[in-house]
Scaffold this active site. Structure first.
Site, mmCIF file in Angstrom:
data_model
loop_
_atom_site.group_PDB
_atom_site.id
_atom_site.type_symbol
_atom_site.label_atom_id
_atom_site.label_comp_id
_atom_site.label_asym_id
_atom_site.label_seq_id
_atom_site.Cartn_x
_atom_site.Cartn_y
_atom_site.Cartn_z
ATOM 1 N N GLU A 1 0.834 -1.214 0.000
ATOM 2 C CA GLU A 1 0.000 0.000 0.000
ATOM 3 C C GLU A 1 0.860 1.252 0.000
ATOM 4 O O GLU A 1 1.846 1.333 0.736
ATOM 5 C CB GLU A 1 -0.893 -0.029 1.243
ATOM 6 C CG GLU A 1 -2.260 0.528 1.030
ATOM 7 C CD GLU A 1 -3.096 -0.305 0.070
ATOM 8 O OE1 GLU A 1 -3.095 0.010 -1.138
ATOM 9 O OE2 GLU A 1 -3.740 -1.255 0.522
ATOM 10 N N THR B 1 2.742 2.128 -2.295
ATOM 11 C CA THR B 1 4.033 1.800 -2.915
ATOM 12 C C THR B 1 4.000 2.085 -4.416
ATOM 13 O O THR B 1 5.046 2.276 -5.024
ATOM 14 C CB THR B 1 4.358 0.307 -2.708
ATOM 15 O OG1 THR B 1 3.168 -0.437 -2.941
ATOM 16 C CG2 THR B 1 4.861 0.035 -1.304
ATOM 17 N N ASP C 1 -4.717 0.666 -9.341
ATOM 18 C CA ASP C 1 -6.155 0.401 -9.473
ATOM 19 C C ASP C 1 -6.522 0.042 -10.911
ATOM 20 O O ASP C 1 -7.196 -0.966 -11.168
ATOM 21 C CB ASP C 1 -6.971 1.615 -9.028
ATOM 22 C CG ASP C 1 -6.658 2.018 -7.596
ATOM 23 O OD1 ASP C 1 -6.052 1.203 -6.877
ATOM 24 O OD2 ASP C 1 -7.005 3.140 -7.209
#
Ligand code: GLA
Length: 389
Positions: free
Chosen positions: A33, A35, A174
């Protein structure tokens, strides 16, 4: 909602049938996370909840769109010739931005189109409803107008929409997870090189549960950009001592050696999170491949502690949920997922304990935070695609 009833809705709004139907998932991140924008690794997966898009071409240059999630806003009408960002367009900026950038990149769309969207992931809860509608739009236009675009290029284009058109400075995780998802697999991705590897997620006696804090988080909010700036600053201050283009290039051994050169304790904390989190994704990949789910769970717990103590993006709601989960029987691991500041947590829980876990957590959360949590089981699904009937 069934596809059949979405078709009926399309018919009600546009007085004809859709030509084609598409789906793009939401995503959760197992570990890795904050990163992605540091040139590090992430380990997300696509879920079976996401965004549906039903569409048909028109004969003129009009674009007409409706979202069943914002039905009260009615049909939004745009034109292929005017796709500038406009705050008053609200949700419609996402499909508008994707259309605009595709056109600018030479994709040929000779007519406008009509589209009905429906998403069964909560908006603004950290499951990437925005990347989901972006990829749904991209794949829809690619199939409707039969132009050729490589999937990775489409993913990059959608990230560009988010960064430059919408104005949210997010990384590529995402869009990548949503564009490249694979049923039954998590995706280990190096965000610098875009090298990736699918790792089977074989859950036999366990399930991943998504726990929504129902505290709305705004990704565009200043905190996300503040963390990015802090990471850039930490990198700059370490660069004279270590060969690195991004924090993701620095090992934990190098960090321990050179952290003394960082000018503030805050920068030490931010860099420590990113660098150790990056290494955790590598360990998690190995452990998942060798079937050691328990070890993956431990890494998830460590990840949350680091996001709480060093990166400071969890907040009361997420901490209440995750810390309670850690103490429950049958929980293999739990952490926040996504950007943080509210949004969702995930937990891997044994099937035999799931029901009890949910009911106890729900009571505890309500008592501590005065909010009801929502629970979804995360089935690992496919990336964005056309639904062929
Ligand atoms: C959001 C961003 C991603 C990533 C995560 C944090 O989801 O969109 O690019 O930075 O936060 O890991």
């Amino acid at each position: 909602m069934e596809l059949e009833s979405l078709r009926n809705s399309f018919n009600n709004y546009f007085h004809t049938n859709p030509e084609q139907c598409f789906f793009a998932p939401g995503r959760i991140n197992l570990i890795g996370e904050h990163t992605d924008y540091n040139g590090g690794n992430v380990f997300p997966l696509a879920i079976t909840n996401g965004t549906y898009a039903l569409a048909r071409k028109r004969n003129d240059r009009k674009i007409r769109m409706i979202s069943l999630n914002f039905e009260e806003e009615g049909i939004v009408e745009l034109s292929l010739d005017d796709l500038e960002y406009d705050e008053t367009k609200g949700w419609a900026n996402y499909p508008s931005g994707v259309t605009k950038l595709l056109l600018e990149n030479g994709m040929e769309m000779t007519t406008g189109f009509e589209v009905l969207f429906y998403g069964n992931i909560p908006n603004g809860a950290g499951l990437s409803s925005s990347a989901s509608i972006e990829l749904a739009t991209g794949v829809m236009l690619q199939e409707l107008f039969q132009f050729e675009i490589d999937r990775i290029d489409l993913i990059k284009l959608c990230q560009k929409v988010e960064n430059e058109y919408i104005g949210v400075n997010s990384g590529i995780m995402d869009q990548f997870a949503i564009g490249m998802g694979k049923k039954g697999h998590a995706i280990w991705l190096n965000c610098d090189t875009l090298d990736y590897e699918y790792a089977p997620l074989q859950l036999q006696n366990e399930q991943i549960v998504i726990i929504n804090t129902n505290k709305r988080r705004e990704l565009a909010s200043s905190k996300y950009n503040e963390r990015r700036a802090e990471c850039e600053q930490a990198l700059k201050e370490m660069q004279p001592y270590v060969q690195a283009d991004a924090l993701g290039d620095i090992s934990s051994a190098e960090f321990e050696k050179f952290k003394q050169y960082l000018s503030t304790e805050t920068l030490v904390q931010r860099a420590r999170h990113v660098i150790y989190e990056n290494e955790r994704t590598e360990k998690a990949l190995k452990q998942l491949k060798s079937g050691d789910l328990k070890a993956v769970g431990q890494l998830m717990n460590e990840s949350h502690r680091s996001l709480r103590n060093d990166y400071e993006v969890t907040g009361k709601e997420l901490d209440t949920i995750v810390e309670f989960a850690w103490k429950q029987d049958g929980v293999i691991g739990a952490r926040m997922t996504g950007a943080g500041f509210g949004g969702c947590a995930i937990a891997i829980v044994k099937n035999t304990h799931m029901k009890d876990f949910i009911s106890r957590l729900n009571d505890h959360y309500k008592e501590e935070c005065g909010l009801d949590a929502s629970f979804y089981t995360a089935d690992v699904g496919e990336g964005a695609h056309e639904i062929l009937s």
